[in-house]
Design a protein around this motif. Sequence first.
Motif, PDB file in Angstrom:
ATOM      1  N   SER A 178       0.835  -1.207   0.000  1.00  7.90           N
ATOM      2  CA  SER A 178       0.000   0.000   0.000  1.00  7.90           C
ATOM      3  C   SER A 178       0.869   1.255   0.000  1.00  7.90           C
ATOM      4  O   SER A 178       0.358   2.364   0.030  1.00  7.90           O
ATOM      5  CB  SER A 178      -0.936   0.008   1.211  1.00  7.90           C
ATOM      6  N   GLY A 229      -7.098  -1.071  -2.540  1.00  8.83           N
ATOM      7  CA  GLY A 229      -6.431   0.176  -2.181  1.00  8.83           C
ATOM      8  C   GLY A 229      -6.168   1.061  -3.386  1.00  8.83           C
ATOM      9  O   GLY A 229      -6.016   0.593  -4.510  1.00  8.83           O
ATOM     10  N   GLY A 245      -2.462   0.877  -5.707  1.00 11.89           N
ATOM     11  CA  GLY A 245      -3.049   1.902  -6.563  1.00 11.89           C
ATOM     12  C   GLY A 245      -2.505   1.834  -7.976  1.00 11.89           C
ATOM     13  O   GLY A 245      -3.243   1.986  -8.956  1.00 11.89           O
ATOM     14  N   ILE A 271     -12.132  -5.718   0.293  1.00  9.68           N
ATOM     15  CA  ILE A 271     -11.612  -4.947   1.418  1.00  9.68           C
ATOM     16  C   ILE A 271     -12.528  -5.093   2.642  1.00  9.68           C
ATOM     17  O   ILE A 271     -13.748  -5.114   2.510  1.00  9.68           O
ATOM     18  CB  ILE A 271     -11.468  -3.457   1.012  1.00  9.68           C
ATOM     19  N   MET A 320     -11.434  -1.079   6.919  1.00  8.29           N
ATOM     20  CA  MET A 320     -10.543  -0.317   6.037  1.00  8.29           C
ATOM     21  C   MET A 320     -11.336   0.679   5.183  1.00  8.29           C
ATOM     22  O   MET A 320     -10.842   1.763   4.889  1.00  8.29           O
ATOM     23  CB  MET A 320      -9.721  -1.256   5.157  1.00  8.29           C
ATOM     24  N   TRP A 336      -9.724   3.777   2.852  1.00  7.43           N
ATOM     25  CA  TRP A 336      -8.567   3.207   2.185  1.00  7.43           C
ATOM     26  C   TRP A 336      -8.925   2.551   0.856  1.00  7.43           C
ATOM     27  O   TRP A 336      -8.040   2.181   0.110  1.00  7.43           O
ATOM     28  CB  TRP A 336      -7.889   2.183   3.085  1.00  7.43           C
ATOM     29  N   GLY A 337     -10.202   2.365   0.570  1.00  7.36           N
ATOM     30  CA  GLY A 337     -10.617   1.681  -0.648  1.00  7.36           C
ATOM     31  C   GLY A 337     -10.954   2.637  -1.783  1.00  7.36           C
ATOM     32  O   GLY A 337     -11.374   3.767  -1.550  1.00  7.36           O
ATOM     33  N   ARG A 338     -10.740   2.175  -3.013  1.00  2.00           N
ATOM     34  CA  ARG A 338     -11.090   2.941  -4.205  1.00  2.00           C
ATOM     35  C   ARG A 338     -12.577   2.822  -4.453  1.00  2.00           C
ATOM     36  O   ARG A 338     -13.163   1.760  -4.275  1.00  2.00           O
ATOM     37  CB  ARG A 338     -10.366   2.400  -5.439  1.00  2.00           C
TER      38      ARG A 338
END
Length: 183
Positions: free
Chosen positions: A15, A46, A52, A69, A73, A78-80
């Motif tokens: 990450s 992430g 990413g 995820i 989180m 923290w997630g897209r």
Amino acid sequence: MTVGQTGAVTVFAGSAPGVEERWSDTAYRLGAAIAGRGAALVYGAGGVGLMGAVSQGALDHGGTVVGVIPQSMMDREWGRGDLSELVITESMHQRKKIMADRCDGFICLPGGSGTLEELVEIWSWLNLGYLRQPLVLLDDGGFWQPLLGLAEHFESAGFLAPEARARLLVAADPDHALRLALG
């Protein structure tokens, strides 16, 4: 997997970007290669670091990207949010199980303790017969050599069978890693 796809690969990655700029480039190229092959990328959802970069490479090249995820989180943002599919789990264990169930092979990019933990658990599951998918270390610039040396030490000390060590496949570039992971 959707119609027209030729498999799915789970990628474990840091990450953080790490200190070598080429690691982000390799991650991006891996994502692009996965998309170019028509395969789906399954990863930890992430949006920063090597996670990413690999997801952006796949998205930029029209790929299907599945992020998995834990809710904790997501709560930390923290997630897209721009993925093809986002699977939210209750735990890290559930996350890894879903990632294993949804892929035809695993590729490990450089990363830290989380990446190491994921790959070692999958390697253990392979050695115990719970999984059969290939496990590939994308050894960009020799990043995984210390782990491979440790595996050799385990073998020479009598704690690891040669066939268990051989389950750690090694690739030097994204195309080779994909060939090993997906055939």
